[in-house]
Design a protein around this motif. Structure first.
Motif, PDB file in Angstrom:
ATOM      1  N   GLY A 161     -18.630 -11.965 -13.288  1.00  0.00           N
ATOM      2  CA  GLY A 161     -20.010 -12.402 -13.421  1.00  0.00           C
ATOM      3  C   GLY A 161     -20.768 -12.469 -12.121  1.00  0.00           C
ATOM      4  N   LEU A 162     -20.186 -11.999 -11.022  1.00  0.00           N
ATOM      5  CA  LEU A 162     -20.868 -12.010  -9.732  1.00  0.00           C
ATOM      6  C   LEU A 162     -21.921 -10.914  -9.673  1.00  0.00           C
ATOM      7  N   PRO A 163     -22.984 -11.110  -8.932  1.00  0.00           N
ATOM      8  CA  PRO A 163     -23.948 -10.034  -8.722  1.00  0.00           C
ATOM      9  C   PRO A 163     -23.257  -8.835  -8.088  1.00  0.00           C
ATOM     10  N   GLN A 164     -23.816  -7.653  -8.328  1.00  0.00           N
ATOM     11  CA  GLN A 164     -23.163  -6.422  -7.890  1.00  0.00           C
ATOM     12  C   GLN A 164     -22.842  -6.430  -6.403  1.00  0.00           C
ATOM     13  N   MET A 165     -23.792  -6.769  -5.545  1.00  0.00           N
ATOM     14  CA  MET A 165     -23.569  -6.705  -4.106  1.00  0.00           C
ATOM     15  C   MET A 165     -22.491  -7.700  -3.683  1.00  0.00           C
ATOM     16  N   ARG A 166     -22.552  -8.913  -4.228  1.00  0.00           N
ATOM     17  CA  ARG A 166     -21.566  -9.923  -3.867  1.00  0.00           C
ATOM     18  C   ARG A 166     -20.181  -9.527  -4.382  1.00  0.00           C
ATOM     19  N   PHE A 167     -20.142  -8.955  -5.586  1.00  0.00           N
ATOM     20  CA  PHE A 167     -18.879  -8.473  -6.143  1.00  0.00           C
ATOM     21  C   PHE A 167     -18.265  -7.422  -5.230  1.00  0.00           C
ATOM     22  N   GLN A 168     -19.100  -6.493  -4.758  1.00  0.00           N
ATOM     23  CA  GLN A 168     -18.587  -5.407  -3.941  1.00  0.00           C
ATOM     24  C   GLN A 168     -17.993  -5.939  -2.634  1.00  0.00           C
ATOM     25  N   HIS A 169     -18.679  -6.865  -2.001  1.00  0.00           N
ATOM     26  CA  HIS A 169     -18.173  -7.432  -0.754  1.00  0.00           C
ATOM     27  C   HIS A 169     -16.864  -8.177  -0.983  1.00  0.00           C
ATOM     28  N   ARG A 170     -16.803  -8.963  -2.055  1.00  0.00           N
ATOM     29  CA  ARG A 170     -15.581  -9.707  -2.338  1.00  0.00           C
ATOM     30  C   ARG A 170     -14.412  -8.760  -2.625  1.00  0.00           C
ATOM     31  N   ALA A 171     -14.708  -7.705  -3.384  1.00  0.00           N
ATOM     32  CA  ALA A 171     -13.676  -6.730  -3.713  1.00  0.00           C
ATOM     33  C   ALA A 171     -13.171  -6.022  -2.460  1.00  0.00           C
ATOM     34  N   GLU A 172     -14.105  -5.605  -1.600  1.00  0.00           N
ATOM     35  CA  GLU A 172     -13.718  -4.912  -0.368  1.00  0.00           C
ATOM     36  C   GLU A 172     -12.844  -5.823   0.507  1.00  0.00           C
ATOM     37  N   ASP A 173     -13.240  -7.102   0.595  1.00  0.00           N
ATOM     38  CA  ASP A 173     -12.425  -8.040   1.371  1.00  0.00           C
ATOM     39  C   ASP A 173     -11.019  -8.148   0.784  1.00  0.00           C
ATOM     40  N   SER A 174     -10.932  -8.211  -0.535  1.00  0.00           N
ATOM     41  CA  SER A 174      -9.637  -8.322  -1.194  1.00  0.00           C
ATOM     42  C   SER A 174      -8.782  -7.094  -0.923  1.00  0.00           C
ATOM     43  N   TRP A 175      -9.370  -5.911  -1.054  1.00  0.00           N
ATOM     44  CA  TRP A 175      -8.620  -4.677  -0.820  1.00  0.00           C
ATOM     45  C   TRP A 175      -8.139  -4.595   0.629  1.00  0.00           C
ATOM     46  N   GLU A 176      -8.993  -5.041   1.555  1.00  0.00           N
ATOM     47  CA  GLU A 176      -8.614  -4.945   2.957  1.00  0.00           C
ATOM     48  C   GLU A 176      -7.499  -5.928   3.289  1.00  0.00           C
ATOM     49  N   HIS A 177      -7.543  -7.117   2.727  1.00  0.00           N
ATOM     50  CA  HIS A 177      -6.452  -8.067   2.939  1.00  0.00           C
ATOM     51  C   HIS A 177      -5.135  -7.490   2.425  1.00  0.00           C
ATOM     52  N   ASN A 178      -5.189  -6.855   1.255  1.00  0.00           N
ATOM     53  CA  ASN A 178      -3.983  -6.248   0.702  1.00  0.00           C
ATOM     54  C   ASN A 178      -3.480  -5.120   1.592  1.00  0.00           C
ATOM     55  N   ALA A 179      -4.394  -4.315   2.124  1.00  0.00           N
ATOM     56  CA  ALA A 179      -4.000  -3.218   3.007  1.00  0.00           C
ATOM     57  C   ALA A 179      -3.333  -3.740   4.273  1.00  0.00           C
ATOM     58  N   THR A 180      -3.770  -4.893   4.750  1.00  0.00           N
ATOM     59  CA  THR A 180      -3.143  -5.488   5.932  1.00  0.00           C
ATOM     60  C   THR A 180      -1.681  -5.833   5.654  1.00  0.00           C
ATOM     61  N   ALA A 181      -1.426  -6.394   4.471  1.00  0.00           N
ATOM     62  CA  ALA A 181      -0.045  -6.713   4.091  1.00  0.00           C
ATOM     63  C   ALA A 181       0.787  -5.445   3.972  1.00  0.00           C
ATOM     64  N   VAL A 182       0.209  -4.398   3.406  1.00  0.00           N
ATOM     65  CA  VAL A 182       0.931  -3.126   3.282  1.00  0.00           C
ATOM     66  C   VAL A 182       1.218  -2.542   4.663  1.00  0.00           C
ATOM     67  N   ALA A 183       0.239  -2.591   5.564  1.00  0.00           N
ATOM     68  CA  ALA A 183       0.425  -2.052   6.914  1.00  0.00           C
ATOM     69  C   ALA A 183       1.560  -2.761   7.635  1.00  0.00           C
ATOM     70  N   ASP A 184       1.649  -4.077   7.481  1.00  0.00           N
ATOM     71  CA  ASP A 184       2.750  -4.822   8.107  1.00  0.00           C
ATOM     72  C   ASP A 184       4.093  -4.392   7.536  1.00  0.00           C
ATOM     73  N   ALA A 185       4.147  -4.205   6.218  1.00  0.00           N
ATOM     74  CA  ALA A 185       5.392  -3.791   5.578  1.00  0.00           C
ATOM     75  C   ALA A 185       5.785  -2.372   5.994  1.00  0.00           C
ATOM     76  N   VAL A 186       4.795  -1.498   6.136  1.00  0.00           N
ATOM     77  CA  VAL A 186       5.066  -0.124   6.560  1.00  0.00           C
ATOM     78  C   VAL A 186       5.628  -0.107   7.977  1.00  0.00           C
ATOM     79  N   ALA A 187       5.020  -0.879   8.876  1.00  0.00           N
ATOM     80  CA  ALA A 187       5.514  -0.931  10.257  1.00  0.00           C
ATOM     81  C   ALA A 187       6.948  -1.435  10.306  1.00  0.00           C
ATOM     82  N   GLU A 188       7.251  -2.429   9.498  1.00  0.00           N
ATOM     83  CA  GLU A 188       8.613  -2.957   9.461  1.00  0.00           C
ATOM     84  C   GLU A 188       9.582  -1.910   8.921  1.00  0.00           C
TER      85      GLU A 188
END
Length: 370
Positions: A161-188
Motif C-alpha cells: 500500500g505504499l506510494p509508488q516512489m516510496r515503494f521503489q526506494h524501500r524495495a531498492e534498499d531491501s535488494w541492496e542489503h540482500n546483495a551485501t549479504a551475498v557479497a560477503d558470502a561469495v568472498a568467504e
C-alpha cells in the motif's frame, strides 16, 4: 586407502612420502556394460606388462580387485598401489589420454595433476533480489558444495500500500542489503576454496548490486565472468553447467599462458627463471623453486636421483655427497622433480609435450629468490 573425485595437495604429499615401489595406473573405463569384457581384456594387458617388469603379485592383485569393482564406469580411474595395498584411487571424469601403467619408486602423479589443474577452483553464484545459490568447486573437483544465502530483508510487495516512489526506494534498499549479504558470502566462499574465478548468473539488477558490494580484494584478484540462467526451475541448469565447465577450462589455459609469460620475463638477466635439467634440479636442491614447470611425456625415459629429504635431488649419482640421510634411488626425472617441488611447498604446472615457450629440456621454473 583413500577414494575421491578430487585430490588435494596434502594427499599428493602423503603419497610421495609413502614407501614404494609404486604401481600407477590410469585406466579409461567403458561406460556401457556391454563393453565390460573389452575393458577387462585391456586391463589384463596392462597388468601383464607390469608383471613382466617385476611388479609384486600382491600389489597387482590389489589393483585388479579395485579396478574390477569399478567397472563399468565413466572417465578415467587413477589408482596408486604399493606393498600389496591400494593407497589412493581417484575418478577423473572426462579426462585422460588412454590407458597408462607405470612402475617405479615414486607414484606417477603427472596425469592426475594435469587433470587437476585443468579443473581450477571456482565459485558460481546464481543471484536474485532475495539472496543467492552458491556452488563451490575446489581445485580438481567436478562436484560442488552447494549453499544458499538468504538476504536479511524481505522484498516489499505491491500489497504494502505504499506510494509508488516510496515503494521503489524501500524495495531498492531491501535488494541492496540482500546483495551485501551475498557479497560477503561469495568472498568467504572464494577464500575457502582458494578460487580466482567467480561466475555470476541471475537477475540483472541483483548482479549489479552484488558487483558493487564485492570486497576490493575480490575485484582486484579474481576474474569475474557471467553465465546464463536464474534461480528458478526454468531448465537452464544444464546449459549453465556447460558454460561453467567451458569458463573453467578457459581459465586453466590462461593460468598456463600466464606462467609461460612470467617464465619468459624471468629469463632476462637478473631474473628468477631456471630451465634445463641441471639448473632446475640444483634450484630444487636449494629449496628455491616457487613454481615448477615440467613436461609430461610418457616416452621420456630420463632419470634422476633422490634421497629421503625433499631437497636430496641429483642429476647424477656421483653428484651425491653422503650425509647420513640414506641411500639414493633412481626414478623418472619428471617424477623426481615433482616430488621435490611438492614436498618443498612449490606450485607445479604440468605442460603438454611441445608446448610453445616451455622451458628448455622440458624442465624449469620460477624461483622464490635468486
Amino acid at each position: 586407502m583413500t577414494t575421491a573425485t578430487a585430490t588435494d595437495t596434502g594427499t599428493l604429499r602423503d603419497l610421495l612420502q609413502a614407501p614404494g615401489p609404486f604401481l600407477s595406473v590410469y585406466f579409461d573405463r567403458e561406460a556401457r556394460p556391454q563393453l565390460a569384457q573389452a575393458a577387462q581384456s585391456r586391463w589384463r594387458g596392462l597388468t601383464g606388462r607390469l608383471a613382466e617388469e617385476g611388479a609384486a603379485p600382491a600389489t597387482l592383485d590389489a589393483l585388479t580387485s579395485e579396478v574390477m569393482d569399478r567397472l563399468p564406469g565413466t572417465g578415467v580411474l587413477a589408482a596408486f598401489a604399493a606393498e600389496g595395498k591400494v593407497r589412493h584411487v581417484v575418478e577423473l571424469p572426462g579426462g585422460g589420454h588412454g590407458d597408462l601403467a607405470m612402475s617405479g619408486p615414486l607414484p606417477h602423479l603427472l596425469p592426475l595433476m594435469e587433470w587437476r589443474q585443468d579443473h581450477p577452483a571456482h565459485v558460481v553464484v546464481v543471484v536474485d533480489r532475495s539472496g543467492a545459490d552458491l556452488l563451490l568447486y575446489a581445485e580438481g573437483s567436478t562436484e560442488p558444495v552447494r549453499r544458499t544465502v538468504t538476504g536479511p530483508d524481505d522484498e516489499i510487495g505491491r500489497s504494502s500500500g505504499l506510494p509508488q516512489m516510496r515503494f521503489q526506494h524501500r524495495a531498492e534498499d531491501s535488494w541492496e542489503h540482500n546483495a551485501t549479504a551475498v557479497a560477503d558470502a561469495v568472498a568467504e566462499a572464494l577464500g575457502e576454496v582458494s578460487a580466482r574465478l567467480l561466475l555470476v548468473a541471475g537477475d540483472v539488477r541483483a548482479r549489479q548490486y552484488l558487483t558493487k558490494h564485492l570486497p576490493s580484494r575480490v575485484l582486484r584478484d579474481v576474474s569475474i565472468g557471467q553465465v546464463s540462467g536464474g534461480r528458478s526451475e526454468d531448465g537452464s541448469g544444464g546449459g549453465r553447467a556447460a558454460q561453467v565447465a567451458a569458463e573453467a577450462s578457459a581459465a586453466a589455459r590462461e593460468e598456463t599462458a600466464e606462467l609461460l609469460r612470467r617464465l619468459d620475463e624471468e629469463r632476462a638477466p637478473g631474473g628468477h627463471a631456471v630451465e634445463g635439467v641441471h639448473e632446475t634440479l640444483e634450484a630444487l636442491a636449494a629449496g628455491r623453486v616457487g613454481t615448477l614447470a615440467v613436461t609430461d611425456d610418457p616416452r621420456d625415459a630420463r632419470t634422476a636421483w633422490f634421497g629421503t629429504s625433499p631437497t636430496d635431488v641429483y642429476e647424477r649419482h656421483e653428484d651425491f655427497v653422503p650425509n647420513g640421510s640414506g641411500p639414493l634411488v633412481s626414478g623418472r626425472l619428471a617424477d623426481v622433480a615433482v616430488r621435490s617441488a611438492l614436498l618443498t611447498g612449490a606450485d607445479v604446472r604440468i605442460l603438454e609435450p611441445d608446448t610453445p615457450g616451455a622451458p628448455s629440456q622440458g624442465t624449469g621454473g620460477i624461483c622464490r629468490f635468486g
